[in-house]
Design an enzyme around this catalytic site. Sequence first.
Site, short mmCIF file in Angstrom:
data_model
loop_
_atom_site.label_atom_id
_atom_site.label_comp_id
_atom_site.label_asym_id
_atom_site.label_seq_id
_atom_site.Cartn_x
_atom_site.Cartn_y
_atom_site.Cartn_z
N GLU A 1 36.32 51.06 10.47
CA GLU A 1 37.51 51.29 9.66
C GLU A 1 37.08 51.79 8.28
OE1 GLU A 1 40.65 52.06 7.94
OE2 GLU A 1 41.03 51.18 9.94
N SER B 1 39.15 52.42 5.73
CA SER B 1 40.02 51.99 4.64
C SER B 1 40.31 50.50 4.80
CB SER B 1 41.31 52.82 4.63
OG SER B 1 42.12 52.50 3.53
N GLY C 1 43.92 46.42 9.17
CA GLY C 1 45.33 46.15 9.42
C GLY C 1 46.16 47.38 9.69
N GLY C 2 45.64 48.55 9.32
CA GLY C 2 46.38 49.77 9.60
C GLY C 2 47.59 49.96 8.71
N CYS D 1 50.90 49.69 9.32
CA CYS D 1 52.03 48.75 9.39
C CYS D 1 51.90 47.64 8.36
CB CYS D 1 52.14 48.17 10.80
SG CYS D 1 53.46 46.94 10.98
N HIS E 1 80.88 31.52 20.07
CA HIS E 1 81.85 32.00 19.08
C HIS E 1 81.66 31.22 17.78
CE1 HIS E 1 85.64 33.38 17.39
NE2 HIS E 1 85.88 32.12 17.04
#
Length: 466
Positions: free
Chosen positions: A37, A39, A42-43, A45, A449
């Site tokens: 990764e 950056s 967690g990507g 999102c 209801h």
Amino acid sequence: MAAATLSCDALIIGSGQAGNPLATALAKAGRKVVLAEKSLLGGSCINYGCSPVKAMLASAERVRQVATAAEYGINTSAPRPDLRAIVARKDAIVQQMRDGVRHNLTREQSGITVLHGHATFTGKHMIRVALVGGAEQMVKAPLIFINTGTRAAVPDVPGLVESGFLTNVEILDLKELPEHLLILGGGYLGLEFGQMFRRFGSQVTIIENADHLLEREDPDVCAAMQAQLEADGVELVLGAGVRRVSRNAAGEYTLTASTASGERRLRGTHLLVATGRTPNTDDLGLDAAGIETDERGYVQVNERLQTNVRGVYALGDVHPGPQFTHLAYDDYRVLRDALLHGKRRSAKARPLPYVVFTEPQLGRIGLSEQQARHQKIPYHVASMPVRVVGRALQTGHTAGFMKVLVDDRRRIIGAAIFSAQGGEIMSMIQLAMAGRLTCEQLQDTVFAHPTWAEALNNLFAKLVRG
């Protein structure tokens, strides 16, 4: 100097909503897994997508509740949004989720080797990772999964790049409220940010090239969304082709646009570009591996998420198709089942639920009327305004409408729920679709209801009566 080549069973490029759980599942199954990764773990999102945006939308919803409190018999002073505090709350939520991902991937028992750096292909199954700090690590794996996601697409408008602009990443970190926010793009992202900042107190103008918002939705959905945003005080400039962007010494933007009524010059203090996404594939060295992409750079895959190179897969937003976190996560499940459990499932034959988190929410599942007509599928449709729903009257959330489509066998093939809790109501309809329930069965279902779900009795009764 590069370290010795690291061999593993599976290499995952990108820590997104598909890659992370796949890494965990493969490691638990005894595979040697490497995740690279460049950056934040967690990507999109977690870091600059769903989680932070929805956290800030929750603050905008509270502003609205306070502002309308008098309608409910509650006397209070006017709300005063503090953007720094709103962003701090968002940051705390994001950090908590980011820490959870980091713990899961890097704890000693995980069985996953995390490399922080930028990965590029040097061959079909060989990757070079330029590590943070300057070193390099070569990685060799028979199975490679590309999960690098997308970034904001930048339209080719003269002066735009030179003037500077915000994307979904930068706007989440503003500490001062924009006086006048210009938003280029009338899609899901532009609408959520537009309503959010309008409720925080900014003047907001959304500029869209098409003659309506949400180009993939039916005209009645587009019209209802447009009416809601205009009621909130958002200015909509539709059918506007932006020809030039400039920014003066004081930092004020001017967008020159061609419209049906002639040229317009739109001025604002901040500019958000929300005109779509582009895949993060241009710097992966895909040519070195012979991996095919389409004309926009998305990795081409089959229904099993396989690329044209044996053993190389693409997951999440980096391959063509709808870009939603829940579909990325389902990509993980498709591959988990195929690789670990011998089960075959198509990633191109699955339901597509999604929600636009404006207020009211737009919950969508299945086919729209336009799609049904395009596919030549006979259908029947029923709709009703939300204002006739008992729960809407009690809560004061009377804006919007509900619409469902059924086929000739009276089975649901699509729904658009533009109402409070629209996403949750849509999810109930999705479950009914999965169970292949007919509208006759649903009109006779006993719902508690008073609930929003109770409205489905009347909606499906319209279809039964024909």
